[in-house]
Write an enzyme that holds these catalytic residues in place. Sequence first.
Site, PDB file in Angstrom:
ATOM      1  N   LYS A  80      -9.938  -3.781  -3.684  1.00 35.29           N
ATOM      2  CA  LYS A  80     -10.689  -2.536  -3.846  1.00 35.29           C
ATOM      3  C   LYS A  80      -9.793  -1.462  -4.442  1.00 35.29           C
ATOM      4  O   LYS A  80     -10.255  -0.553  -5.085  1.00 35.29           O
ATOM      5  CB  LYS A  80     -11.189  -2.053  -2.487  1.00 35.29           C
ATOM      6  CG  LYS A  80     -12.190  -3.012  -1.864  1.00 35.29           C
ATOM      7  CD  LYS A  80     -12.334  -2.774  -0.368  1.00 35.29           C
ATOM      8  CE  LYS A  80     -13.146  -3.902   0.256  1.00 35.29           C
ATOM      9  NZ  LYS A  80     -13.198  -3.864   1.701  1.00 35.29           N
TER      10      LYS A  80
ATOM     11  N   LYS B 154       0.831  -1.210   0.000  1.00 33.17           N
ATOM     12  CA  LYS B 154       0.000   0.000   0.000  1.00 33.17           C
ATOM     13  C   LYS B 154       0.862   1.255   0.000  1.00 33.17           C
ATOM     14  O   LYS B 154       0.538   2.229  -0.674  1.00 33.17           O
ATOM     15  CB  LYS B 154      -0.936   0.012   1.220  1.00 33.17           C
ATOM     16  CG  LYS B 154      -2.082  -0.978   1.074  1.00 33.17           C
ATOM     17  CD  LYS B 154      -3.143  -0.769   2.145  1.00 33.17           C
ATOM     18  CE  LYS B 154      -4.257  -1.794   1.981  1.00 33.17           C
ATOM     19  NZ  LYS B 154      -5.246  -1.749   3.044  1.00 33.17           N
TER      20      LYS B 154
ATOM     21  N   LYS C 175      -4.172 -10.106  -6.328  1.00 36.79           N
ATOM     22  CA  LYS C 175      -5.475 -10.447  -5.748  1.00 36.79           C
ATOM     23  C   LYS C 175      -6.530  -9.422  -6.173  1.00 36.79           C
ATOM     24  O   LYS C 175      -6.196  -8.255  -6.445  1.00 36.79           O
ATOM     25  CB  LYS C 175      -5.384 -10.517  -4.221  1.00 36.79           C
ATOM     26  CG  LYS C 175      -5.145  -9.191  -3.566  1.00 36.79           C
ATOM     27  CD  LYS C 175      -5.316  -9.233  -2.058  1.00 36.79           C
ATOM     28  CE  LYS C 175      -5.138  -7.817  -1.541  1.00 36.79           C
ATOM     29  NZ  LYS C 175      -5.390  -7.606  -0.158  1.00 36.79           N
TER      30      LYS C 175
HETATM   31  P1  TYM Z   1     -10.456  -6.066   3.976  1.00 38.22           P
HETATM   32  O1  TYM Z   1     -11.518  -5.057   4.256  1.00 38.22           O
HETATM   33  O2  TYM Z   1      -9.405  -5.731   2.979  1.00 38.22           O
HETATM   34  O3  TYM Z   1     -11.118  -7.420   3.500  1.00 38.22           O
HETATM   35  C1  TYM Z   1     -12.191  -8.036   4.209  1.00 38.22           C
HETATM   36  C2  TYM Z   1     -12.073  -9.546   4.084  1.00 38.22           C
HETATM   37  O4  TYM Z   1     -12.066  -9.937   2.709  1.00 38.22           O
HETATM   38  C3  TYM Z   1     -10.940 -10.798   2.463  1.00 38.22           C
HETATM   39  N1  TYM Z   1     -10.460 -10.570   1.082  1.00 38.22           N
HETATM   40  C4  TYM Z   1     -10.281 -11.542   0.174  1.00 38.22           C
HETATM   41  N2  TYM Z   1     -10.485 -12.863   0.222  1.00 38.22           N
HETATM   42  C5  TYM Z   1     -10.215 -13.582  -0.900  1.00 38.22           C
HETATM   43  N3  TYM Z   1      -9.762 -13.035  -2.062  1.00 38.22           N
HETATM   44  C6  TYM Z   1      -9.538 -11.702  -2.148  1.00 38.22           C
HETATM   45  N4  TYM Z   1      -9.124 -11.178  -3.298  1.00 38.22           N
HETATM   46  C7  TYM Z   1      -9.794 -10.886  -0.999  1.00 38.22           C
HETATM   47  N5  TYM Z   1      -9.696  -9.559  -0.742  1.00 38.22           N
HETATM   48  C8  TYM Z   1     -10.103  -9.381   0.540  1.00 38.22           C
HETATM   49  C9  TYM Z   1      -9.904 -10.370   3.491  1.00 38.22           C
HETATM   50  O5  TYM Z   1      -8.969 -11.395   3.732  1.00 38.22           O
HETATM   51  C10 TYM Z   1     -10.771 -10.093   4.698  1.00 38.22           C
HETATM   52  O6  TYM Z   1     -11.036 -11.279   5.410  1.00 38.22           O
HETATM   53  N6  TYM Z   1      -7.379  -5.598   7.867  1.00 38.22           N
HETATM   54  C11 TYM Z   1      -8.629  -6.193   7.433  1.00 38.22           C
HETATM   55  C12 TYM Z   1      -9.824  -5.799   8.281  1.00 38.22           C
HETATM   56  C13 TYM Z   1      -9.677  -6.060   9.734  1.00 38.22           C
HETATM   57  C14 TYM Z   1      -9.739  -7.314  10.376  1.00 38.22           C
HETATM   58  C15 TYM Z   1      -9.618  -7.029  11.773  1.00 38.22           C
HETATM   59  C16 TYM Z   1      -9.899  -8.611   9.923  1.00 38.22           C
HETATM   60  C17 TYM Z   1      -9.493  -5.104  10.691  1.00 38.22           C
HETATM   61  N7  TYM Z   1      -9.469  -5.700  11.922  1.00 38.22           N
HETATM   62  C18 TYM Z   1      -9.605  -8.062  12.693  1.00 38.22           C
HETATM   63  C19 TYM Z   1      -9.888  -9.643  10.877  1.00 38.22           C
HETATM   64  C20 TYM Z   1      -9.758  -9.364  12.232  1.00 38.22           C
HETATM   65  C21 TYM Z   1      -8.889  -5.735   6.006  1.00 38.22           C
HETATM   66  O7  TYM Z   1      -8.438  -4.705   5.586  1.00 38.22           O
HETATM   67  O8  TYM Z   1      -9.778  -6.528   5.344  1.00 38.22           O
END
Ligand code: TYM
Length: 343
Positions: free
Chosen positions: A212, A115, A209
């Site tokens: 967003k 990022k 991957k």
């Molecule tokens: P975020 O918002 O980027 O994504 C949310 C969830 O979607 C999954 N994900 C994917 N899974 C498969 N293929 C993909 N291309 C893909 N893109 C996203 C992510 O693995 C996630 O499960 N840091 C985290 C949010 C967070 C969090 C937490 C998660 C904050 N605190 C505590 C677990 C526990 C994030 O930015 O996810």
Amino acid sequence: MSAQRPRVFSGIQPSGSTHLGNYLGALRNWTALQHEMDSVYCIVDLHALTLPKQPGEVRLDTMSMARMLLAVGLDPEVCTLFVQSHVHEHAELGWIMQCLAGFGELRRMTQFKDKSERLGGVGDGDNGGPNASVSAGLFTYPALQAADVLLYDTDVVPVGDDQRQHIELTRDLALRLNSRFGENTVVVPEHRIPPAGARVMNLQYPEQKMSKSVGSDAGTIEVLDEPRKIEKKIKRAVTDNDGEVRFDPVHKPGVSNLLSILAAATGDDPEKLAPQYTQYGPLKTDTAAAVIDLLAPVQKRYSDLSDGDVTDALGIGADKASAVARVVMQRIRTAIGLLSPAP
Ligand code: TYM
């Protein structure tokens, strides 16, 4: 929340849209798990602030993400669904976790590297120059993520594969906290990464991957995309020139991604699906049809929900989450030995 069932916690950023990777890698599993475990799900609006935002943007995005989470099937009576900034203990424990995390271990986080590079890299950031947009919060983000998890005595964290490193860090920090301040100060969690759909790749750049923030619109299927748009994106998905349908993510990332999506959407296995196809055309047609069928009920529920449904659900969730977070935070404060305020 029941004390007997194992507790699940996971989070998602409110970023204005939800893509197929979020759905297959995370949200679909959240919905299933709410009936098996004591499930706590959080819209992490404080995390969203790590990237520059316009006034009001996060509020709108939080509302649409909450609506999406209800549309995918989360039931506010069954699980706890809430907004991170509604429970102030996240920020408090976030600071403590920043003080526990090492600079070096945060610097190793691949998401930070990716990022920050996309934002122009980390330099001095002097005079509001190009590097000023890489916030300190983007760097310490995984410490806040650890706090999110640890505040709920979480046993299991269901996430996509891209979050594996952050959850491993969360475990390390939990073990460190316990070894410094007392064995049972926090619960040490484990991640749960789904067997199918854990890493949905970009349709145009299948080595990256689906995300967003990366790549073109053509490479990302949004959960709310109309059927015709989904069909078009999948028809135009990058494959390769050898014409062979084989599950081989290293040498055939585009075709393998389509097989993985089809498998995740139909509950099948990508390796078993591959021999059923001799050409890319039918694979694309079947994948598009499966994705359209999978998303149709979510799209319908999304359009049926009102803002009132969303705010009601979030109000219930904030109360339930606060009740747990308050107790765990007090236990951590006591273990660390912070002076309590006068009663
Ligand atoms: P975020 O918002 O980027 O994504 C949310 C969830 O979607 C999954 N994900 C994917 N899974 C498969 N293929 C993909 N291309 C893909 N893109 C996203 C992510 O693995 C996630 O499960 N840091 C985290 C949010 C967070 C969090 C937490 C998660 C904050 N605190 C505590 C677990 C526990 C994030 O930015 O996810």
